[in-house]
Design a protein around this motif. Structure first.
Motif, short mmCIF file in Angstrom:
data_model
loop_
_atom_site.label_atom_id
_atom_site.label_comp_id
_atom_site.label_asym_id
_atom_site.label_seq_id
_atom_site.Cartn_x
_atom_site.Cartn_y
_atom_site.Cartn_z
N GLU A 1 -19.15 -6.60 -2.57
CA GLU A 1 -20.27 -7.36 -1.95
C GLU A 1 -21.56 -7.20 -2.29
O GLU A 1 -22.42 -8.23 -2.32
N GLU B 1 -6.33 3.09 1.23
CA GLU B 1 -6.94 1.89 2.17
C GLU B 1 -8.48 2.42 2.29
O GLU B 1 -9.30 1.23 2.01
N ALA B 2 -8.79 3.47 2.49
CA ALA B 2 -10.22 3.91 2.52
C ALA B 2 -10.99 3.52 1.11
O ALA B 2 -12.31 2.95 0.99
N LYS B 3 -10.48 3.89 0.14
CA LYS B 3 -10.98 3.61 -1.09
C LYS B 3 -11.03 2.07 -1.42
O LYS B 3 -12.10 1.62 -1.81
N GLU B 4 -10.03 1.25 -1.05
CA GLU B 4 -10.22 0.00 -1.16
C GLU B 4 -11.22 -0.82 -0.34
O GLU B 4 -11.83 -1.84 -0.87
N THR B 5 -11.43 -0.08 0.88
CA THR B 5 -12.52 -0.60 1.66
C THR B 5 -13.88 -0.36 1.05
O THR B 5 -14.73 -1.20 1.15
N GLU B 6 -14.08 0.79 0.31
CA GLU B 6 -15.32 1.10 -0.39
C GLU B 6 -15.31 -0.04 -1.52
O GLU B 6 -16.47 -0.45 -1.71
N GLN B 7 -14.35 -0.24 -2.40
CA GLN B 7 -14.31 -1.12 -3.13
C GLN B 7 -14.95 -2.56 -2.94
O GLN B 7 -15.65 -3.44 -3.59
N ARG B 8 -14.34 -3.11 -1.82
CA ARG B 8 -14.73 -4.28 -1.39
C ARG B 8 -16.21 -4.19 -0.90
O ARG B 8 -16.95 -5.46 -1.17
N SER B 9 -16.83 -3.02 -0.45
CA SER B 9 -18.10 -3.31 -0.09
C SER B 9 -18.88 -3.34 -1.50
O SER B 9 -19.99 -3.80 -1.38
N THR C 1 0.71 -1.06 -0.05
CA THR C 1 0.05 -0.15 -0.18
C THR C 1 1.06 1.15 0.02
O THR C 1 0.54 2.10 -0.76
N GLU D 1 -3.32 6.23 3.49
CA GLU D 1 -4.71 6.01 4.19
C GLU D 1 -5.79 6.13 3.43
O GLU D 1 -6.95 5.54 3.22
#
Length: 233
Positions: free
Chosen positions: A212, A201-209, A38, A198
C-alpha cells in the motif's frame, strides 16, 4: 429429499482426549482460521494431500482429528463401521484407493455422520448425492462423483496410517481443509505449527501494508539481485 441444515459443522468441535496430547477447541479454531495454504507453508511445505481431492462446496472449511479408514474399492461396509466408532469432532479420512466408478458415500451416510457430530469427510475416492450433501453444509472433500452404488461385504481397517498422494495421515493427526486444498498436521506438532503459521500471517500483513505504501513485491521478497543477475532490468 430431506436435508439437515448445519452450515458450520466444523465449529461444533468437542475436545477429543487420547493417550497423547489432547486437542483443544482453541487450537482447532486457530488452525481453521489460518487455512490450509498458510498451515502448509508454515510447517515447511509438507503435509499437502493430493490436489485432485476437492471440496464439494468451495466454501467448505474443515478441521479436526483424523479417524482413518482403509477400505476396499466399491464397498462401504467400513464406512458404516467407522460411524459406530467415531467421536464428535472427528474427520473421517478414507482411503478408497482412488476408485471413481462407485460412490461409497452419499446423503444417508452424511445424515448419520452429522447426527454423530462428525466434522467432515475426506475420501480418496468418489461420492454421490452431491447436491443434497452440499445443502446440509457437511464438509466433504473427494476425488470425484459417481452415481454407482457399492457393496457392503468387504472387511477393512480402522485407525491405521493411510497415504493419500504423498501425505501420510496417522490416526489423530489434524486435517485442515478449505477451498485451497487439504493439509495434515502431525498431532504432536500442532502448537509449533500454529505459532509458525501465525508468524507467517503477521509477516504477510506487514507485506500488504508495504505494498500500500508503494513497495514492490520484488523488493519485499529480495528478488532484485536475482532479476539483475538474469539481466531482467
Amino acid at each position: 429429499m430431506q436435508t439437515i441444515n448445519a452450515k458450520d459443522t466444523t465449529m461444533q468441535q468437542l475436545d477429543r482426549t487420547t493417550a497423547s496430547t489432547a486437542l483443544t477447541r482453541g487450537q482447532l479454531e486457530r488452525l481453521r482460521a489460518l487455512g490450509a495454504a498458510t498451515v502448509y507453508e508454515a510447517q515447511g511445505a509438507k503435509g499437502a494431500l493430493d490436489g485432485g481431492i476437492k471440496p464439494l462446496d468451495p466454501d467448505s472449511r474443515l478441521v479436526g482429528p483424523a479417524l482413518t479408514v482403509d477400505t476396499r474399492p466399491a464397498d462401504n461396509l467400513m464406512l458404516h463401521y467407522a460411524l459406530l466408532k467415531a467421536r464428535p469432532g472427528d474427520v473421517l479420512v478414507v482411503d478408497a484407493k482412488g476408485f471413481l466408478e462407485a460412490g461409497p458415500w452419499g446423503d444417508v451416510l452424511t445424515a448419520a455422520a452429522m447426527k454423530a457430530g462428525i466434522a467432515g469427510l475426506v475420501i480418496h475416492g468418489a461420492v454421490r448425492d452431491a447436491s443434497a450433501i452440499v445443502q446440509t453444509g457437511f464438509p466433504v472433500f473427494c476425488r470425484g462423483l459417481s452415481i454407482k452404488g457399492t457393496g457392503k461385504h468387504q472387511p477393512g481397517r480402522l485407525n491405521v496410517p493411510v497415504c493419500i498422494g504423498d501425505a501420510l495421515i496417522r490416526p489423530g493427526d489434524v486435517i485442515v481443509g478449505d477451498r485451497d486444498g487439504l493439509v495434515v498436521v502431525a498431532r504432536d506438532e500442532v502448537d509449533a505449527v500454529i505459532a509458525k503459521a501465525e508468524a507467517r500471517e503477521a509477516k504477510e500483513t506487514e507485506q500488504r501494508s508495504a505494498i500500500e505504501r508503494g513497495v514492490s513485491t520484488a523488493e519485499l521478497l529480495g528478488l532484485m539481485p536475482v532479476l539483475q543477475r538474469l539481466a531482467l532490468n
